[in-house]
Design a protein around this motif. Structure first.
Motif, PDB file in Angstrom:
ATOM      1  N   HIS A  73       0.950  -1.078  -0.116  1.00  0.00           N
ATOM      2  CA  HIS A  73      -0.084  -0.039  -0.074  1.00  0.00           C
ATOM      3  C   HIS A  73       0.798   1.428  -0.108  1.00  0.00           C
ATOM      4  O   HIS A  73       0.602   2.126  -0.652  1.00  0.00           O
ATOM      5  CB  HIS A  73      -0.855   0.115   1.186  1.00  0.00           C
ATOM      6  N   CYS A 101      -7.907   4.027  -6.328  1.00  0.00           N
ATOM      7  CA  CYS A 101      -7.397   3.178  -5.648  1.00  0.00           C
ATOM      8  C   CYS A 101      -5.985   3.356  -5.077  1.00  0.00           C
ATOM      9  O   CYS A 101      -5.592   2.858  -4.276  1.00  0.00           O
ATOM     10  CB  CYS A 101      -7.610   1.835  -6.488  1.00  0.00           C
ATOM     11  N   HIS A 102      -4.935   3.916  -6.060  1.00  0.00           N
ATOM     12  CA  HIS A 102      -3.914   4.033  -5.671  1.00  0.00           C
ATOM     13  C   HIS A 102      -3.441   5.012  -4.883  1.00  0.00           C
ATOM     14  O   HIS A 102      -2.305   5.019  -4.187  1.00  0.00           O
ATOM     15  CB  HIS A 102      -2.887   4.068  -7.012  1.00  0.00           C
ATOM     16  N   LEU A 134      -1.052   4.911  -0.927  1.00  0.00           N
ATOM     17  CA  LEU A 134      -2.359   4.738  -0.096  1.00  0.00           C
ATOM     18  C   LEU A 134      -1.830   4.869   1.347  1.00  0.00           C
ATOM     19  O   LEU A 134      -1.123   4.014   2.168  1.00  0.00           O
ATOM     20  CB  LEU A 134      -2.751   3.250  -0.299  1.00  0.00           C
ATOM     21  N   GLY A 138      -5.873   8.066   3.842  1.00  0.00           N
ATOM     22  CA  GLY A 138      -6.561   7.540   2.854  1.00  0.00           C
ATOM     23  C   GLY A 138      -7.467   6.741   3.387  1.00  0.00           C
ATOM     24  O   GLY A 138      -8.631   6.660   2.958  1.00  0.00           O
ATOM     25  N   CYS A 139      -7.007   5.846   4.264  1.00  0.00           N
ATOM     26  CA  CYS A 139      -8.039   4.758   4.926  1.00  0.00           C
ATOM     27  C   CYS A 139      -8.664   5.444   6.270  1.00  0.00           C
ATOM     28  O   CYS A 139      -9.697   4.939   6.450  1.00  0.00           O
ATOM     29  CB  CYS A 139      -7.245   3.276   5.269  1.00  0.00           C
ATOM     30  N   CYS A 179     -11.500  -1.091  -3.656  1.00  0.00           N
ATOM     31  CA  CYS A 179     -10.406  -1.491  -4.601  1.00  0.00           C
ATOM     32  C   CYS A 179     -10.020  -2.695  -4.644  1.00  0.00           C
ATOM     33  O   CYS A 179      -9.087  -2.855  -5.650  1.00  0.00           O
ATOM     34  CB  CYS A 179      -9.281  -0.637  -3.405  1.00  0.00           C
TER      35      CYS A 179
END
Ligand code: HEC
Ligand code: HEC
Ligand code: HEC
Ligand code: HEC
Ligand code: HEC
Length: 393
Positions: A73, A101-102, A134, A138-139, A179
């Motif tokens: 990631h 996604c990236h 990532l 981001g999360c 993703c």
């Protein structure tokens, strides 16, 4: 907005500043793409708390940082991606689709979609943050608020960054889905979605037994995400046996512990090879494949020999006459980035306009050197000398 989203929003608003509880998420809003800009920093946040840089999160969350930085990631905006994100090789809309996604944060986006769907350069781009792929934020971070799983032990306020919202199903497979799963209308080859990991998992015994993606890829909540690039992880999930009967060696590969196909996706290819070594010279005898081989333009499938969860495939290798005097070896070799390696080779040869050839060159070398021998077993004319031989190629 659907009523369930409204209900979730209401829950969020009512969540208290520290260790607020939210019920289960659908993650529709959490993964809205592109992730909206974080906006103004809440008053009272110091410089470290207001930063989205993973290094700053790592000042307090050292263990998560030390795992994440070694994970794929953290490499998600590597040369293989960045070398492609230029017009006319890829148009702005496609570039933004890749970044979903990236490198999904609004602050990582190269373009913004304006009125009438027109894309322009993103004035809020933080190029350094983009290069980190990532990231933690981001999360975990939306509008400067932290979202995480329900803590295992109680945490007492006051907490930095005004605490966090504890989401009941933060560690569920649904979190990973956006993703690691294409939607029904996305690209298919021979009727199969190009990316289908979540559905492969959903249809497996693991989902029925409650073993989530994180259960295998984030053991003890660690931020490891080990997969096909890690021989130890693959050995844990894949069982291999090679048995000699007369002059035939039967190699059986079982997907005993991956929660999806082995491999799950078009990128890797696994070679099962036999070779003879005679007078110090090694010669390839036969070669079989485990994987999904598709044309570089994704126009058609050449073969699909991936192994579904719990299933096995066997290959028979005949020992040629030469093997009687020499050494006969069967080996399983994993190329984690095979598809991209072929694709980068094509770019380097065809030199399409817009592709950054220096970056693609680096990506080509990275994807060339990531292969490894997963399993190997040798026999001499008589009997077995089971030893780990080097790659027979
Ligand atoms: C739906 C999410 C998603 C989208 C959209 C997406 N990717 Fe990926 N990409 C992935 C995943 C997941 C992997 C890892 C697959 C694996 O390890 O088997 C990956 C792997 C890669 C890799 C190989 C690893 C590396 O870093 O060298 C490259 C290159 C790449 N993607 C480029 C792109 C480009 C270019 C686009 C847009 C045209 C794109 N991706 C769109 C999810 C996505
Ligand atoms: C790909 C998304 C993703 C990224 C990137 C990510 N995390 Fe997480 N993080 C998660 C998930 C999912 C969980 C919950 C796992 C579970 O419940 O099994 C989690 C859990 C946590 C927790 C709670 C740990 C515990 O033991 O209770 C902290 C703290 C955290 N992450 C911080 C970070 C930091 C700091 C970074 C960056 C260095 C980071 N995360 C990067 C998805 C991510
Ligand atoms: C000044 C120190 C500090 C900084 C900087 C910091 N955190 Fe935290 N964070 C904490 C503390 C302390 C807690 C509460 C206890 C714990 O989970 O470690 C916490 C909790 C969390 C949680 C909730 C964990 C759970 O159990 O659900 C997440 C997620 C999180 N932080 C993410 C981040 C991210 C992402 C960043 C960077 C953008 C960041 N934090 C920066 C100190 C910090
Ligand atoms: C925002 C998008 C996103 C989310 C959410 C996400 N991933 Fe990924 N993941 C990626 C991309 C992109 C890659 C490929 C990175 C590369 O190699 O360049 C990847 C790669 C991986 C890999 C590949 C490792 C390897 O060796 O090839 C694993 C395993 C993985 N992710 C697991 C997870 C799990 C488990 C979750 C949920 C907790 C998750 N991911 C959530 C985007 C995401
Ligand atoms: C029962 C354990 C288990 C579960 C559950 C699981 N995985 Fe895996 N995963 C593995 C193992 C083992 C590997 C390495 C072998 C392989 O590549 O299939 C792997 C590999 C991967 C890879 C590497 C690329 C590839 O082509 O194989 C990705 C990406 C990935 N997993 C994502 C996920 C996601 C997303 C989920 C949930 C939808 C998930 N995994 C569920 C065990 C698991």
């Amino acid at each position: 907005m659907r009523s369930v989203d409204v209900a979730l929003l209401a829950l969020l608003v009512s969540a208290t500043a520290f260790s607020g509880r939210a019920g289960a998420f659908e993650f529709t809003e959490h993964w809205r793409q592109p992730i909206p800009l974080q906006g103004p920093v809440p008053p009272g946040f110091d410089e470290t708390e207001s930063s989205l840089d993973p290094e700053d999160c790592g000042q307090c969350h050292e263990s998560q940082y030390n795992d994440w930085i070694k994970s794929r990631h953290a490499l998600a905006a590597g040369p293989g991606l960045m070398g492609q994100l230029h017009p006319p090789f890829l148009g702005s809309e496609t570039v933004e689709m890749c970044l979903d996604c990236h490198a999904p944060l609004g602050e990582q986006r190269i373009y913004v979609r304006g009125e009438r769907g027109k894309y322009t350069k993103n004035p809020d781009l933080d190029a350094k943050l983009l290069s980190k792929g990532l990231t933690c934020a981001g999360c975990h971070v939306r509008k400067h608020k932290r979202y995480g799983p329900v803590p295992k032990k109680t945490v007492d306020p006051p907490l930095p960054h005004e605490g966090f919202v504890a989401v009941e199903n933060f560690g569920s497979s649904r979190f990973c889905r956006p993703c690691h799963q294409f939607e029904k209308h996305h690209r298919r080859i021979n009727g199969k979605l190009v990316e289908d990991t979540y559905e492969q998992w959903k249809n497996s015994e693991y989902s029925k037994k409650g073993v989530s993606c994180a259960g295998c890829h984030m053991p003890g909540r660690r931020h490891l995400w080990k997969g096909i690039h890690d021989p130890a992880m693959v050995k844990k999930g894949i069982h291999i046996e090679a048995v000699k009967q007369g002059r035939v060696v039967k190699v059986t590969v079982t997907n005993s512990g991956a929660g999806h196909y082995f491999p799950t996706y078009v990128t890797p290819m696994v070679f099962v090879r036999s070779a003879v070594t005679l007078h110090g010279k090694t010669e390839l005898v036969d070669e079989k494949y485990i994987g999904w081989n598709v044309e570089l333009d994704l126009s058609k499938e050449n073969f699909d020999t991936r192994i579904p969860p719990g299933q096995s495939v066997s290959f028979n290798f005949n020992m040629p006459d030469k093997a009687v005097k020499g050494k006969f070896t069967v080996a399983v070799i994993v190329y984690p980035d095979r598809f991209y390696n072929r694709f980068f080779r094509w770019i380097l040869d065809a030199k399409p306009e817009g592709a950054d050839l220096a970056m693609i060159g680096r990506a080509f070398r990275d994807t060339q050197s990531s292969r490894y021998v997963l399993f190997s077993k040798s026999w001499k004319a008589l009997g077995l000398i089971n030893r780990s031989a080097p790659s027979p190629n």
